[in-house]
Scaffold this active site. Structure first.
Site, PDB file in Angstrom:
ATOM      1  N   TYR A 104       0.849  -1.193   0.000  1.00  0.00           N
ATOM      2  CA  TYR A 104       0.000   0.000   0.000  1.00  0.00           C
ATOM      3  C   TYR A 104       0.885   1.244   0.000  1.00  0.00           C
ATOM      4  O   TYR A 104       1.902   1.297   0.698  1.00  0.00           O
ATOM      5  CB  TYR A 104      -0.894   0.028   1.255  1.00  0.00           C
ATOM      6  CG  TYR A 104      -1.643   1.332   1.398  1.00  0.00           C
ATOM      7  CD1 TYR A 104      -2.898   1.490   0.816  1.00  0.00           C
ATOM      8  CD2 TYR A 104      -1.087   2.424   2.078  1.00  0.00           C
ATOM      9  CE1 TYR A 104      -3.579   2.696   0.912  1.00  0.00           C
ATOM     10  CE2 TYR A 104      -1.770   3.631   2.174  1.00  0.00           C
ATOM     11  CZ  TYR A 104      -3.006   3.759   1.591  1.00  0.00           C
ATOM     12  OH  TYR A 104      -3.672   4.954   1.675  1.00  0.00           O
ATOM     13  N   GLU A 126      -3.320   7.684  -4.092  1.00  0.00           N
ATOM     14  CA  GLU A 126      -3.233   6.383  -3.430  1.00  0.00           C
ATOM     15  C   GLU A 126      -2.980   5.290  -4.459  1.00  0.00           C
ATOM     16  O   GLU A 126      -3.673   5.214  -5.465  1.00  0.00           O
ATOM     17  CB  GLU A 126      -4.558   6.120  -2.698  1.00  0.00           C
ATOM     18  CG  GLU A 126      -4.520   4.927  -1.788  1.00  0.00           C
ATOM     19  CD  GLU A 126      -5.857   4.721  -1.085  1.00  0.00           C
ATOM     20  OE1 GLU A 126      -5.894   4.831   0.144  1.00  0.00           O
ATOM     21  OE2 GLU A 126      -6.862   4.457  -1.772  1.00  0.00           O
TER      22      GLU A 126
END
Ligand code: GDP
Ligand code: MN
Length: 387
Positions: A109, A197
């Site tokens: 992530y 993101e």
């Protein structure tokens, strides 16, 4: 403003972020051509909607043959996606991405936001990628590393080392990671992003890193600097009310409650919502008509709020500064002539030309519940909505 994954990827490609080749289709008849352009017989097919969690909602499909790619893409075009972020109404997918099926060894992530308290951009990484990061943050916060970077988009060598150490990236992967993160920080700042993101950021069996997904959200107030991004605005991804508000340049956000609010200035709008809550009610929206609203904008705001069927009472709270109270009153009267207002209307006016404004409203013959101050207005609106 949110943009689609494929648009975010188009931007990131210009920053040399490794992204698997993709095509976007809107119609069934374009599918074959897209597959030919990619030259693949296996693919991942993804709905393009402004919401995360598409995988879990059935919006990401893997296809292992040409026939399967065609069938699954057809299924996804026009599909309604319901995720945690869309509400139960869901959103319709009008565009579908077909991308190369990749070999994934690891999913990581990476996310960036603005930390308002520190007034700095913040980078977060975790080796627990792919799944929902909110869950990781809650159950296993030490699995996330937070690193600040600079307002000019620069990131220090120590920070880069820390990230690679935390993520256990070594050798060529480490070199690549550093270059990739430098570019992402630069992209975040240069594009005036609020969120960038990459989830998941993947590692292939050769140790190369790829941006498999991309979520980019740009500060509305900076869009004038990015006309190319501004034109990526997709009205199909917001509610009809939000789409009209966008066109009229009104700051409008739909909420869950039943008291419609029309206010000028974001601070006053926040205070109004707080007071409604304080007195036991619940706002149906946040609407800031702005400091320099015209009569037309006031009328448009009315119709936006009234088109929300949950609204049981309407509270107009205006402080006439630059904007004069008589003009506001004129807007309210004009709107009321066009739209049949069937719900109670509570109005609190204060500021320049307030007497003139109140007089206009009185003479209009409209059934207006007049309030003396903000608390009075909130109490009256809450009481009306409960009737
Ligand atoms: P999201 O659910 O909206 O975040 O959509 P993503 O694009 O992140 O996809 C969800 C998941 O699908 C990823 O975490 C991967 O596990 C899987 N996925 C997506 N693309 C590929 C791919 O090319 N190969 C494989 N094996 N899995 C993929
Ligand atoms: Mn994702």
């Amino acid at each position: 403003m949110n943009i689609h994954e494929y648009q975010a990827k188009q931007i990131l490609q210009k920053y040399n972020i490794p992204i698997y080749p993709f095509q976007v289709v809107k119609n069934e008849r374009d599918i074959e051509q897209a597959i030919d352009a990619l030259g693949v017989s296996e693919a991942v097919i993804k709905v393009q909607v402004h919401a995360g969690g598409r995988g879990k909602a059935g919006g990401v499909k893997i296809a292992k043959s040409r026939k399967e790619i065609i069938e699954k893409t057809k299924q996804l075009i026009g599909m309604k996606i319901v995720t945690k972020q869309t509400g139960k109404e869901g959103i319709i997918c009008h565009e579908v991405m077909i991308t190369e099926l990749s070999d994934i060894s690891k999913e990581y992530y990476l996310g960036m936001i603005i930390d308002r308290e520190r007034a700095k951009p913040l980078l977060m990484v975790s080796s627990e990628g792919g799944m929902e990061i909110e869950e990781v943050a809650e159950k296993n916060p030490e699995a996330i590393l937070k690193v600040y970077f600079e307002l000019d988009g620069g990131i220090g060598p120590t920070e880069l080392e820390d990230i690679c150490h935390f993520m256990k990236w070594e050798g060529e992967t480490k070199n690549q990671a550093k270059e990739m993160i430098r570019s992402l920080c630069k992209a975040f700042v240069e594009k005036d992003a609020l969120i960038l993101e990459i989830n998941p950021l993947t590692e292939d069996p050769e140790g190369k890193l790829w941006a498999l997904d991309a979520k980019f959200s740009i500060d509305d107030n900076a869009l004038y600097r990015h006309p190319d991004i501004a034109q990526m605005y997709d009205p199909t991804q917001s509610t009809p009310q939000e789409a009209v508000a966008h066109e009229m340049e009104l700051a409008y956000i739909a909420l869950e409650g039943n008291i419609g609010c029309m206010v000028n200035g974001a601070g006053l709008a926040m205070a109004t919502m707080d007071l409604i809550k304080y007195h036991g009610g619940s706002p149906a929206n946040f609407l800031d008509v702005g400091g320099s609203a015209t009569q037309e904008k006031v009328a448009e705001s009315f119709s936006i709020i009234l088109s929300d069927k949950n609204v049981k009472a309407l509270l107009v709270n205006i402080f006439g500064g630059i904007m004069k109270c008589d003009l506001i009153a004129g807007g309210i009267i004009a709107a009321a002539k066009e739209i049949d207002i069937k719900i109670p209307l509570v109005v609190r006016l204060e500021g320049t030309n307030v007497e003139k404004g109140k007089e206009l409203l009185k003479r209009s013959g409209l059934a207006i519940i007049s309030a003396n101050d903000l608390t009075d207005a909130a109490k009256k609106a809450v009481a009306e909505a409960k009737k």
